[in-house]
Each structure stands twice: as structure tokens, then as C-alpha cells.
Design a protein around this motif. Structure first.
Motif, PDB file in Angstrom:
ATOM      1  N   HIS A 168       0.825  -1.211   0.000  1.00 53.68           N
ATOM      2  CA  HIS A 168       0.000   0.000   0.000  1.00 53.68           C
ATOM      3  C   HIS A 168       0.861   1.263   0.000  1.00 53.68           C
ATOM      4  O   HIS A 168       0.522   2.249  -0.669  1.00 53.68           O
ATOM      5  CB  HIS A 168      -0.903   0.006   1.238  1.00 53.68           C
ATOM      6  N   GLU A 169       1.943   1.243   0.757  1.00 56.12           N
ATOM      7  CA  GLU A 169       2.822   2.420   0.786  1.00 56.12           C
ATOM      8  C   GLU A 169       3.374   2.712  -0.610  1.00 56.12           C
ATOM      9  O   GLU A 169       3.496   3.880  -1.002  1.00 56.12           O
ATOM     10  CB  GLU A 169       3.957   2.196   1.782  1.00 56.12           C
ATOM     11  N   GLY A 170       3.689   1.663  -1.360  1.00 55.27           N
ATOM     12  CA  GLY A 170       4.160   1.849  -2.731  1.00 55.27           C
ATOM     13  C   GLY A 170       3.082   2.433  -3.621  1.00 55.27           C
ATOM     14  O   GLY A 170       3.336   3.331  -4.440  1.00 55.27           O
ATOM     15  N   ALA A 171       1.857   1.946  -3.460  1.00 57.95           N
ATOM     16  CA  ALA A 171       0.746   2.464  -4.263  1.00 57.95           C
ATOM     17  C   ALA A 171       0.479   3.928  -3.954  1.00 57.95           C
ATOM     18  O   ALA A 171       0.209   4.734  -4.859  1.00 57.95           O
ATOM     19  CB  ALA A 171      -0.509   1.632  -4.005  1.00 57.95           C
ATOM     20  N   VAL A 172       0.556   4.287  -2.687  1.00 60.09           N
ATOM     21  CA  VAL A 172       0.343   5.689  -2.292  1.00 60.09           C
ATOM     22  C   VAL A 172       1.426   6.577  -2.901  1.00 60.09           C
ATOM     23  O   VAL A 172       1.139   7.685  -3.382  1.00 60.09           O
ATOM     24  CB  VAL A 172       0.317   5.818  -0.750  1.00 60.09           C
ATOM     25  N   GLU A 173       2.650   6.088  -2.916  1.00 63.32           N
ATOM     26  CA  GLU A 173       3.742   6.850  -3.527  1.00 63.32           C
ATOM     27  C   GLU A 173       3.476   7.091  -5.014  1.00 63.32           C
ATOM     28  O   GLU A 173       3.629   8.211  -5.520  1.00 63.32           O
ATOM     29  CB  GLU A 173       5.056   6.079  -3.356  1.00 63.32           C
ATOM     30  N   MET A 174       3.067   6.043  -5.713  1.00 64.86           N
ATOM     31  CA  MET A 174       2.756   6.166  -7.144  1.00 64.86           C
ATOM     32  C   MET A 174       1.586   7.113  -7.372  1.00 64.86           C
ATOM     33  O   MET A 174       1.590   7.923  -8.308  1.00 64.86           O
ATOM     34  CB  MET A 174       2.445   4.781  -7.712  1.00 64.86           C
ATOM     35  N   ALA A 175       0.562   7.010  -6.515  1.00 66.72           N
ATOM     36  CA  ALA A 175      -0.625   7.850  -6.669  1.00 66.72           C
ATOM     37  C   ALA A 175      -0.302   9.318  -6.416  1.00 66.72           C
ATOM     38  O   ALA A 175      -0.842  10.207  -7.092  1.00 66.72           O
ATOM     39  CB  ALA A 175      -1.721   7.369  -5.716  1.00 66.72           C
ATOM     40  N   ARG A 176       0.569   9.588  -5.464  1.00 67.90           N
ATOM     41  CA  ARG A 176       0.925  10.986  -5.188  1.00 67.90           C
ATOM     42  C   ARG A 176       1.711  11.600  -6.348  1.00 67.90           C
ATOM     43  O   ARG A 176       1.589  12.794  -6.632  1.00 67.90           O
ATOM     44  CB  ARG A 176       1.713  11.067  -3.880  1.00 67.90           C
ATOM     45  N   THR A 177       2.509  10.774  -7.010  1.00 68.01           N
ATOM     46  CA  THR A 177       3.207  11.267  -8.205  1.00 68.01           C
ATOM     47  C   THR A 177       2.206  11.641  -9.283  1.00 68.01           C
ATOM     48  O   THR A 177       2.338  12.672  -9.953  1.00 68.01           O
ATOM     49  CB  THR A 177       4.176  10.191  -8.739  1.00 68.01           C
ATOM     50  N   GLU A 178       1.179  10.809  -9.439  1.00 70.77           N
ATOM     51  CA  GLU A 178       0.127  11.115 -10.419  1.00 70.77           C
ATOM     52  C   GLU A 178      -0.613  12.394 -10.054  1.00 70.77           C
ATOM     53  O   GLU A 178      -0.905  13.223 -10.922  1.00 70.77           O
ATOM     54  CB  GLU A 178      -0.857   9.946 -10.515  1.00 70.77           C
ATOM     55  N   GLN A 179      -0.893  12.575  -8.779  1.00 62.98           N
ATOM     56  CA  GLN A 179      -1.586  13.791  -8.350  1.00 62.98           C
ATOM     57  C   GLN A 179      -0.807  15.052  -8.698  1.00 62.98           C
ATOM     58  O   GLN A 179      -1.385  16.070  -9.073  1.00 62.98           O
ATOM     59  CB  GLN A 179      -1.831  13.748  -6.841  1.00 62.98           C
ATOM     60  N   THR A 199      -4.184   4.814   2.579  1.00 63.54           N
ATOM     61  CA  THR A 199      -3.563   5.370   3.787  1.00 63.54           C
ATOM     62  C   THR A 199      -4.347   4.943   5.026  1.00 63.54           C
ATOM     63  O   THR A 199      -3.769   4.576   6.062  1.00 63.54           O
ATOM     64  CB  THR A 199      -3.485   6.907   3.705  1.00 63.54           C
ATOM     65  N   ALA A 200      -5.677   4.959   4.921  1.00 59.04           N
ATOM     66  CA  ALA A 200      -6.515   4.513   6.039  1.00 59.04           C
ATOM     67  C   ALA A 200      -6.301   3.029   6.317  1.00 59.04           C
ATOM     68  O   ALA A 200      -6.248   2.604   7.483  1.00 59.04           O
ATOM     69  CB  ALA A 200      -7.985   4.782   5.724  1.00 59.04           C
ATOM     70  N   GLU A 201      -6.152   2.235   5.250  1.00 57.54           N
ATOM     71  CA  GLU A 201      -5.926   0.798   5.429  1.00 57.54           C
ATOM     72  C   GLU A 201      -4.542   0.509   6.024  1.00 57.54           C
ATOM     73  O   GLU A 201      -4.379  -0.453   6.783  1.00 57.54           O
ATOM     74  CB  GLU A 201      -6.115   0.067   4.108  1.00 57.54           C
ATOM     75  N   ILE A 202      -3.567   1.326   5.686  1.00 62.15           N
ATOM     76  CA  ILE A 202      -2.234   1.176   6.296  1.00 62.15           C
ATOM     77  C   ILE A 202      -2.330   1.357   7.809  1.00 62.15           C
ATOM     78  O   ILE A 202      -1.768   0.575   8.588  1.00 62.15           O
ATOM     79  CB  ILE A 202      -1.231   2.192   5.683  1.00 62.15           C
ATOM     80  N   THR A 203      -3.067   2.390   8.230  1.00 64.37           N
ATOM     81  CA  THR A 203      -3.263   2.622   9.661  1.00 64.37           C
ATOM     82  C   THR A 203      -3.956   1.427  10.307  1.00 64.37           C
ATOM     83  O   THR A 203      -3.559   0.947  11.382  1.00 64.37           O
ATOM     84  CB  THR A 203      -4.094   3.893   9.879  1.00 64.37           C
TER      85      THR A 203
END
Length: 213
Positions: A168-179, A199-203
Motif C-alpha cells: 500500500h505504501e508503494g501504491a500511495v507513492e505512485m498515486a501521489r506522483t500522479e496527483q 492510507t486509512a488501510e495502512i493505519t
């Protein structure tokens, strides 16, 4: 009373005036039509419909990334012992499967390649340097997937949660680059949904790991 016939000169002048008026009206109508069609054509090309190279990279990378998450989540049905882990895995499948379909549709509409099943972005973009040896942030390597497949019960729960946090942390990193770099608004919105949801699921997963430690 007998009407006085019009002279040839008057008839010619009247005919010329009518012809001139018709030409003027025709020209005005043509200009209006051109303006209308020009406005319509410009309006049909919304900035929301434009995409850039980052949008393509995002979709081509996130599709195999999501596919691996689904593969991991499917294992939980038979191997997990925790009801909370099974519930989380089911939610991951419910969220990510439709996103794969959506991103596949974008790539087809753009005339871009859709990653094949089992293909990672690292195979098509070997220059990318991320952990896991797959070319993308958070992706598990073959050895890690085999470890997860062999695990069961509480050992599976711990391995699943630990790996999925990294995934999930990797996916969030990729998604933030897209944003920050993408241009296609639907892709940027999906990226925002990924950041929020994962991010909620990581927590949640970190809390489950804390309970089991």
C-alpha cells in the motif's frame, strides 16, 4: 384606376437591391454558423480529456500493482485465521478490481499498451529503481509471494499484513506522483481515492499488527 407600369430601370434597381440583401443575409448566417460550430468544437475538447505521459505511466504501473494486491487478498480467504484480515482482504478486492477495469479502459482509449497478466512495469521500464525487484514501489518479489502462499493461520495473518502495508505504501507513492504530475483529471481523482483509501488501510493494518505482537 389603371396602375402605372414600372419602368425597366426601377425593376432592375429593385432586383439588384433584393439580390444584395440576400447576399448580406447569407454572409451573416454563414458567419454565425461558423462561429457556432467553432465554439462547439472548441468546447468539446475539454482539458479534462487531455492526458500526458505521467497518466500513461500511472495506469500501466498501477494495473499490475493492483493485480498483485488482488492475488494476495485472494489467498486470505483460505489461509487467514483472523476475521479482521479476511474482511480487509475482501475490501481490497472490492476497491481495486473496478480500478483495474477503469485504468484498462483509459489505456485502450489512448491507444496505449495494457500490461499483460503477470507482467510488471519493471519488465517494460527496467530503469525504474524500487524495492522488491519488480520495478515498482511496494511490489513483492517471487520469494515473498511464495512465502505468503505457504503460510497459514496466524503466521499468514502477520505475513499478509506486513507485506500489504509495504504494498500500500508503494501504491500511495505512485498515486501521489500522479496527483502532482498527471494531466488527466479522472486519473488524478482515482489517485486521490487511492491515497485516501490505502492510507486509512495502512493505519488499520498497523493497528492489527500491534494487536498481534
Amino acid at each position: 384606376m389603371t396602375s402605372t407600369p414600372r419602368s425597366p430601370f426601377r425593376r432592375a434597381a429593385l432586383a439588384a437591391a433584393v439580390a444584395t440583401a440576400a447576399l448580406v443575409l447569407s454572409a451573416c448566417g454563414g458567419d454565425a454558423e461558423s462561429a457556432s460550430s467553432g465554439s462547439a468544437s472548441s468546447g468539446s475538447s475539454s482539458s479534462d480529456d487531455r492526458h500526458n505521459a505521467q497518466d500513461v505511466t500511472f495506469a500501466q504501473g498501477m494495473i499490475p500493482h493492483h493485480r498483485q494486491a488482488l492475488e494476495m487478498a485472494e489467498l486470505a480467504a483460505d489461509r487467514a485465521s483472523s476475521a479482521e484480515v479476511k474482511d480487509l482482504a475482501a475490501r481490497i478486492e472490492k476497491a481495486q478490481d473496478p480500478e483495474i477495469e477503469k485504468m484498462t479502459g483509459w489505456l485502450k482509449a489512448w491507444g496505449e499498451d495494457v500490461p499483460e497478466e503477470g507482467e510488471s512495469m519493471g519488465e517494460s521500464m527496467p530503469g525504474m529503481d524500487h524495492s522488491g525487484g519488480s520495478g515498482m514501489a511496494g511490489m513483492m518479489g517471487d520469494a515473498e509471494m511464495q512465502q505468503l502462499e505457504k503460510a497459514s493461520g496466524a503466521a499468514f495473518d502477520t505475513a499478509f499484513l506486513t507485506m500489504m502495508v509495504e504494498h500500500h505504501e508503494g501504491a500511495v507513492e505512485m498515486a501521489r506522483t500522479e496527483q502532482s504530475k498527471g494531466g488527466y483529471q479522472p486519473a488524478k481523482k482515482t489517485a486521490g481515492d487511492i491515497v485516501t483509501g490505502q492510507t486509512a488501510e495502512i493505519t488499520e493494518m498497523n493497528e492489527l499488527l500491534g494487536k498481534s505482537s
